[in-house]
Design a protein around this motif. Structure first.
Motif, PDB file in Angstrom:
ATOM      1  N   GLN A 234       0.853  -1.176   0.000  1.00  0.00           N
ATOM      2  CA  GLN A 234       0.000   0.000   0.000  1.00  0.00           C
ATOM      3  C   GLN A 234       0.893   1.231   0.000  1.00  0.00           C
ATOM      4  OE1 GLN A 234      -2.931   0.317   3.105  1.00  0.00           O
ATOM      5  NE2 GLN A 234      -3.515   2.388   2.503  1.00  0.00           N
ATOM      6  N   VAL A 235       0.741   2.059  -1.015  1.00  0.00           N
ATOM      7  CA  VAL A 235       1.580   3.236  -1.189  1.00  0.00           C
ATOM      8  C   VAL A 235       0.876   4.465  -0.639  1.00  0.00           C
ATOM      9  CG1 VAL A 235       2.733   4.730  -2.872  1.00  0.00           C
ATOM     10  CG2 VAL A 235       2.639   2.241  -3.248  1.00  0.00           C
ATOM     11  N   SER A 236       1.575   5.216   0.199  1.00  0.00           N
ATOM     12  CA  SER A 236       1.083   6.520   0.642  1.00  0.00           C
ATOM     13  C   SER A 236       1.463   7.529  -0.442  1.00  0.00           C
ATOM     14  CB  SER A 236       1.716   6.906   1.985  1.00  0.00           C
ATOM     15  OG  SER A 236       1.379   8.233   2.331  1.00  0.00           O
ATOM     16  N   ILE A 237       0.483   7.956  -1.226  1.00  0.00           N
ATOM     17  CA  ILE A 237       0.744   8.825  -2.374  1.00  0.00           C
ATOM     18  C   ILE A 237       1.377  10.143  -1.949  1.00  0.00           C
ATOM     19  CG2 ILE A 237      -0.341  10.159  -4.225  1.00  0.00           C
ATOM     20  CD1 ILE A 237      -0.305   7.247  -4.887  1.00  0.00           C
ATOM     21  N   ASP A 238       0.849  10.741  -0.881  1.00  0.00           N
ATOM     22  CA  ASP A 238       1.333  12.066  -0.477  1.00  0.00           C
ATOM     23  C   ASP A 238       2.401  12.019   0.609  1.00  0.00           C
ATOM     24  OD1 ASP A 238      -0.213  11.295   1.640  1.00  0.00           O
ATOM     25  OD2 ASP A 238      -1.622  12.973   1.531  1.00  0.00           O
ATOM     26  N   GLY A 239       2.741  10.805   1.081  1.00  0.00           N
ATOM     27  CA  GLY A 239       3.779  10.685   2.095  1.00  0.00           C
ATOM     28  C   GLY A 239       3.381  11.145   3.474  1.00  0.00           C
ATOM     29  N   ASP A 240       2.114  11.411   3.700  1.00  0.00           N
ATOM     30  CA  ASP A 240       1.637  11.862   5.007  1.00  0.00           C
ATOM     31  C   ASP A 240       1.742  10.711   5.994  1.00  0.00           C
ATOM     32  OD1 ASP A 240       0.208  12.661   7.255  1.00  0.00           O
ATOM     33  OD2 ASP A 240      -1.322  13.718   6.097  1.00  0.00           O
ATOM     34  N   PRO A 241       2.567  10.853   7.049  1.00  0.00           N
ATOM     35  CA  PRO A 241       2.751   9.745   7.985  1.00  0.00           C
ATOM     36  C   PRO A 241       1.504   9.409   8.790  1.00  0.00           C
ATOM     37  CG  PRO A 241       3.843  11.723   8.794  1.00  0.00           C
ATOM     38  CD  PRO A 241       3.395  12.019   7.395  1.00  0.00           C
TER      39      PRO A 241
ATOM     40  N   ALA B  64      -3.101   1.689  -3.941  1.00  0.00           N
ATOM     41  CA  ALA B  64      -3.185   3.031  -3.353  1.00  0.00           C
ATOM     42  C   ALA B  64      -4.593   3.574  -3.473  1.00  0.00           C
ATOM     43  CB  ALA B  64      -2.200   3.988  -4.020  1.00  0.00           C
ATOM     44  N   VAL B  65      -4.864   4.540  -2.608  1.00  0.00           N
ATOM     45  CA  VAL B  65      -6.087   5.340  -2.651  1.00  0.00           C
ATOM     46  C   VAL B  65      -5.647   6.775  -2.901  1.00  0.00           C
ATOM     47  CG1 VAL B  65      -8.095   6.146  -1.358  1.00  0.00           C
ATOM     48  CG2 VAL B  65      -7.243   3.799  -1.021  1.00  0.00           C
ATOM     49  N   ALA B  66      -6.291   7.453  -3.833  1.00  0.00           N
ATOM     50  CA  ALA B  66      -5.939   8.848  -4.104  1.00  0.00           C
ATOM     51  C   ALA B  66      -6.300   9.708  -2.902  1.00  0.00           C
ATOM     52  CB  ALA B  66      -6.675   9.350  -5.339  1.00  0.00           C
ATOM     53  N   PRO B  67      -5.359  10.524  -2.384  1.00  0.00           N
ATOM     54  CA  PRO B  67      -5.696  11.426  -1.271  1.00  0.00           C
ATOM     55  C   PRO B  67      -6.821  12.373  -1.661  1.00  0.00           C
ATOM     56  CG  PRO B  67      -3.319  11.338  -1.634  1.00  0.00           C
ATOM     57  CD  PRO B  67      -3.954  10.641  -2.800  1.00  0.00           C
ATOM     58  N   ARG B  68      -7.642  12.743  -0.701  1.00  0.00           N
ATOM     59  CA  ARG B  68      -8.808  13.580  -0.971  1.00  0.00           C
ATOM     60  C   ARG B  68      -8.434  14.920  -1.591  1.00  0.00           C
ATOM     61  NH1 ARG B  68     -13.610  11.916   1.391  1.00  0.00           N
ATOM     62  NH2 ARG B  68     -13.432  10.218   2.902  1.00  0.00           N
ATOM     63  N   ASP B  69      -7.283  15.457  -1.203  1.00  0.00           N
ATOM     64  CA  ASP B  69      -6.910  16.790  -1.674  1.00  0.00           C
ATOM     65  C   ASP B  69      -6.012  16.751  -2.915  1.00  0.00           C
ATOM     66  OD1 ASP B  69      -4.883  15.645  -0.224  1.00  0.00           O
ATOM     67  OD2 ASP B  69      -4.259  17.485   0.781  1.00  0.00           O
ATOM     68  N   TRP B  70      -5.925  15.602  -3.567  1.00  0.00           N
ATOM     69  CA  TRP B  70      -5.164  15.472  -4.814  1.00  0.00           C
ATOM     70  C   TRP B  70      -6.114  15.183  -5.966  1.00  0.00           C
ATOM     71  CZ3 TRP B  70       0.302  13.441  -5.594  1.00  0.00           C
ATOM     72  CH2 TRP B  70       1.159  13.860  -4.564  1.00  0.00           C
TER      73      TRP B  70
ATOM     74  N   PRO C  36      10.360  -7.877 -11.240  1.00  0.00           N
ATOM     75  CA  PRO C  36       9.591  -7.947 -12.496  1.00  0.00           C
ATOM     76  C   PRO C  36       8.224  -8.606 -12.369  1.00  0.00           C
ATOM     77  CG  PRO C  36      11.876  -8.525 -12.873  1.00  0.00           C
ATOM     78  CD  PRO C  36      11.715  -8.439 -11.391  1.00  0.00           C
ATOM     79  N   GLY C  37       8.044  -9.450 -11.374  1.00  0.00           N
ATOM     80  CA  GLY C  37       6.759 -10.112 -11.202  1.00  0.00           C
ATOM     81  C   GLY C  37       5.706  -9.268 -10.508  1.00  0.00           C
ATOM     82  N   ALA C  38       6.095  -8.099 -10.018  1.00  0.00           N
ATOM     83  CA  ALA C  38       5.171  -7.239  -9.264  1.00  0.00           C
ATOM     84  C   ALA C  38       4.384  -6.362 -10.229  1.00  0.00           C
ATOM     85  CB  ALA C  38       5.936  -6.396  -8.257  1.00  0.00           C
ATOM     86  N   THR C  39       3.474  -6.966 -10.963  1.00  0.00           N
ATOM     87  CA  THR C  39       2.798  -6.292 -12.068  1.00  0.00           C
ATOM     88  C   THR C  39       1.435  -5.707 -11.713  1.00  0.00           C
ATOM     89  OG1 THR C  39       1.847  -8.410 -12.760  1.00  0.00           O
ATOM     90  CG2 THR C  39       3.950  -7.747 -13.778  1.00  0.00           C
ATOM     91  N   VAL C  40       0.934  -5.998 -10.525  1.00  0.00           N
ATOM     92  CA  VAL C  40      -0.409  -5.542 -10.155  1.00  0.00           C
ATOM     93  C   VAL C  40      -0.378  -4.084  -9.704  1.00  0.00           C
ATOM     94  CG1 VAL C  40      -2.331  -5.858  -8.532  1.00  0.00           C
ATOM     95  CG2 VAL C  40      -1.168  -7.853  -9.506  1.00  0.00           C
ATOM     96  N   VAL C  41      -1.332  -3.307 -10.217  1.00  0.00           N
ATOM     97  CA  VAL C  41      -1.554  -1.931  -9.747  1.00  0.00           C
ATOM     98  C   VAL C  41      -3.033  -1.841  -9.387  1.00  0.00           C
ATOM     99  CG1 VAL C  41      -1.472   0.530 -10.288  1.00  0.00           C
ATOM    100  CG2 VAL C  41       0.260  -1.017 -11.239  1.00  0.00           C
ATOM    101  N   SER C  42      -3.332  -1.928  -8.100  1.00  0.00           N
ATOM    102  CA  SER C  42      -4.709  -1.855  -7.631  1.00  0.00           C
ATOM    103  C   SER C  42      -5.001  -0.407  -7.269  1.00  0.00           C
ATOM    104  CB  SER C  42      -4.905  -2.768  -6.417  1.00  0.00           C
ATOM    105  OG  SER C  42      -6.209  -2.624  -5.885  1.00  0.00           O
ATOM    106  N   ALA C  43      -5.810   0.241  -8.086  1.00  0.00           N
ATOM    107  CA  ALA C  43      -6.074   1.667  -7.897  1.00  0.00           C
ATOM    108  C   ALA C  43      -7.393   2.020  -8.540  1.00  0.00           C
ATOM    109  CB  ALA C  43      -4.949   2.505  -8.509  1.00  0.00           C
ATOM    110  N   GLY C  44      -8.067   3.000  -7.980  1.00  0.00           N
ATOM    111  CA  GLY C  44      -9.329   3.431  -8.557  1.00  0.00           C
ATOM    112  C   GLY C  44     -10.511   2.794  -7.875  1.00  0.00           C
ATOM    113  N   MET C  45     -11.473   3.646  -7.530  1.00  0.00           N
ATOM    114  CA  MET C  45     -12.708   3.191  -6.909  1.00  0.00           C
ATOM    115  C   MET C  45     -13.876   3.774  -7.703  1.00  0.00           C
ATOM    116  SD  MET C  45     -11.609   3.215  -2.864  1.00  0.00           S
ATOM    117  CE  MET C  45     -11.280   4.975  -2.774  1.00  0.00           C
ATOM    118  N   SER C  46     -15.055   3.764  -7.117  1.00  0.00           N
ATOM    119  CA  SER C  46     -16.241   4.183  -7.862  1.00  0.00           C
ATOM    120  C   SER C  46     -16.108   5.583  -8.444  1.00  0.00           C
ATOM    121  CB  SER C  46     -17.474   4.121  -6.954  1.00  0.00           C
ATOM    122  OG  SER C  46     -17.784   2.790  -6.599  1.00  0.00           O
TER     123      SER C  46
END
Length: 240
Positions: A132-139, A175-181, A202-212
């Motif tokens: 899970q990636v923190s897009i904005d780096g907010d701890p 990742a989830v897009a931060p509300r203010d981005w 190289p096997g890490a091909t999944v990008v789980s992103a995007g919701m409704s």
């Protein structure tokens, strides 16, 4: 379990709309048909909805609370892949590995290590994990940080811990897009991180992103999986 014909019709109509929306986004991004998978997020909805969705061809189901997910997985007879997508405490690792096929919310070295230990003792097959990636780096938010000051949450250390687990398989990122981005900006950053991760793994091909609300932006920037709840299940009275 007797099918709820009215609910079946509701879900069939919603699923057709969601699938059409995904394919339009795929075509608009110039990507191959079928290149984006749907994860139906059924948190707070009953096991009967999962059974109905499975009958409609849904193969991947997401849950975000261990107690609910464990009970639901035990109740559902359909063969689906269970994705754990919520924040996960280390003391729940031993439970989650007994039913989840994918844990999408690995944001620390300690959690990756706990899942690896639990998987080794409680599974006979690999557990796929996503960073899970923190897009904005907010701890204060969940997720691993690219170049973070905390070694436990440094994204690249988390990736190495996940890749090094004997019964873990590093599948990619979430990742989830931060509300203010703006979603396009957020998912462009995720795409960059995903590409750098694939250079080492190289096997890490999944990008789980995007919701409704933002799946189109995620697909434009390479999402392989979108996690859809409200647009699929609607605003039906959920479980409490």
């Amino acid at each position: 379990m007797v099918p709820d014909l009215e609910r079946h019709a509701e879900l069939a109509a919603s699923l057709a709309e969601v699938r059409e929306r995904i394919e339009r986004a795929v075509a608009g991004a110039g990507r191959a048909p079928g290149s984006v998978a749907l994860v139906a997020v059924t948190k707070t909805y009953p096991a009967s909805d999962v059974e109905l969705l499975a009958g409609l061809g849904v193969t991947d189901v997401g849950e975000n609370k261990d107690q609910e997910a464990a009970a639901k997985a035990a109740a559902v007879s359909a063969a689906v892949r269970w994705h754990f997508v919520g924040q996960l405490q280390r003391n729940k690792a031993r439970s989650v590995v007994t039913y989840a096929d994918v844990v999408e919310s690995v944001g620390s070295v300690r959690l990756a290590t706990a899942l690896g230990s639990a998987a080794l003792s409680r599974r006979d097959r690999e557990l796929e994990v996503l960073i899970q990636v923190s897009i904005d780096g907010d701890p204060s938010r969940g997720g691993a940080v690219d170049g973070g000051a905390d070694p436990d949450r440094d994204l690249w250390r988390v990736a190495e811990a996940a890749a090094g687990g004997e019964r873990l398989r590093l599948g990619g990122v979430m990742a989830v897009a931060p509300r203010d981005w703006e979603p396009l900006r957020a998912f462009a950053r995720l795409a960059d991180i995903a590409a750098r991760l694939r250079a080492d793994h190289p096997g890490a091909t999944v990008v789980s992103a995007g919701m409704s609300g933002d799946l189109e932006a995620a697909v434009e920037h390479g999402a392989t999986h979108v996690r859809i709840g409200t647009s699929l299940l609607g605003m039906r009275n959920p479980l409490r």
